[in-house]
Design an enzyme around this catalytic site. Structure first.
Site, PDB file in Angstrom:
ATOM      1  CG  HIS A 175       0.358   6.390  -0.996  1.00 33.64           C
ATOM      2  ND1 HIS A 175      -0.885   7.045  -1.221  1.00 33.64           N
ATOM      3  CD2 HIS A 175      -0.106   5.860   0.323  1.00 33.64           C
ATOM      4  CE1 HIS A 175      -1.673   6.724  -0.499  1.00 33.64           C
ATOM      5  NE2 HIS A 175      -1.252   5.983   0.581  1.00 33.64           N
TER       6      HIS A 175
ATOM      7  CG  HIS B 297      -1.622   1.211   1.576  1.00 30.45           C
ATOM      8  ND1 HIS B 297      -2.865   1.677   0.871  1.00 30.45           N
ATOM      9  CD2 HIS B 297      -1.209   2.468   2.058  1.00 30.45           C
ATOM     10  CE1 HIS B 297      -3.372   2.994   1.189  1.00 30.45           C
ATOM     11  NE2 HIS B 297      -2.153   3.228   1.909  1.00 30.45           N
ATOM     12  CD  GLU B 298       2.187   3.599   3.673  1.00 31.76           C
ATOM     13  OE1 GLU B 298       2.358   4.605   3.380  1.00 31.76           O
ATOM     14  OE2 GLU B 298       1.242   3.382   4.248  1.00 31.76           O
TER      15      GLU B 298
ATOM     16  CD  GLU C  66      -4.214   6.789   2.229  1.00 32.52           C
ATOM     17  OE1 GLU C  66      -3.916   5.708   2.115  1.00 32.52           O
ATOM     18  OE2 GLU C  66      -3.789   7.548   2.819  1.00 32.52           O
TER      19      GLU C  66
END
Length: 252
Positions: free
Chosen positions: A134, A130-131, A189
């Site tokens: 970004h 997920h990070e 997100e």
């Protein structure tokens, strides 16, 4: 182009006016520099700024050594992924109790001990995915540029009001602190969630680990959203979305 040209003219005027220069506050000069940088900075420069910010973060936090059990565990989890989507990554553990993780535009990934304590290996990989999402989606680049623009506004305020100036300087904190607590939109997100889901699926990992990681984050917050998820969509809703998609696609 007009905005960039105006900033160049502003900076030229600030730095060349002989009378004004003698009375010019360093904060006002820095405000002009920050504003100019935020408008003209390249992706490569953003990555370099991020790299320097992470160095400062590393200096301020206890970093697990290579022989530390947490570092060994993280290395085992991410050993197959030195690069993702062409981005060269470097991983470290901060030995602090916070439940957190972040990745920056230069490919630095930092995982906090508190997060590792509540999650299994598959869930940690899902959070890292997920990070990194970004970073791949350029959210981290945009956040760094946004921080530079805010820095310009604060420096300008500090230059023009003594009391406000003191507050601005005390609140500034520095880009390094901002990096670890960068806020993204709900759409960003969700897109980062989708990146992690696709990353896990593509590499033969359990996509349901992403759902269970959200459920553990919700539990860790006692039903409340943890501070570093304050702008994220509801953790339970995110978990349900992942589970529904996995069921529809017939994957685990």
């Amino acid at each position: 182009m007009k905005k960039i040209a105006s900033l160049y003219i502003l900076m030229l005027g600030l730095l060349t006016a002989p009378v004004a220069q003698a009375q010019l506050s360093p904060n006002l000069v820095q405000a002009g520099i920050d504003a100019l940088m935020s408008a003209t900075i390249t992706n490569a420069q953003v990555a370099e700024i991020s790299r320097e910010a992470v160095k400062e973060m590393d200096a301020k936090n206890p970093v697990a050594s290579a022989s530390d059990p947490y570092a060994k565990r993280l290395s085992r989890i991410v050993g197959r992924y030195p690069t993702i989507n062409g981005i060269k990554l470097n991983y470290k553990v901060y030995k602090v109790p916070d439940v957190n993780a972040f990745a920056t535009a230069d490919g630095s990934v930092r995982v906090f001990q508190g997060l590792m304590d509540i999650m299994n290996d598959k869930e940690i990989l899902a959070i890292i995915g997920h990070e990194i999402g970004h970073v791949v989606n350029k959210d981290s680049h945009d956040a760094t540029k946004s921080a530079l623009r805010r820095s310009a506004l604060r420096n300008a305020a500090a230059a023009n009001d003594g009391v406000v100036g003191q507050l601005s300087r005390s609140e500034l904190g520095g880009l390094a602190d901002y990096v670890a607590a960068a806020s993204f939109s709900r759409q960003q997100e969700t897109e980062a969630d989708d990146f992690s889901y696709a990353f896990l699926k593509r590499n033969g990992q359990s996509v349901l680990a992403l759902a269970s990681s959200f459920e553990k984050l919700d539990k860790a917050g006692g039903g409340k959203v943890p501070q570093f998820l304050s702008t994220h969509p509801d953790s339970k809703a995110r978990a349900a979305r992942v589970r529904a998609r996995a069921k529809q696609e017939g994957v685990r």
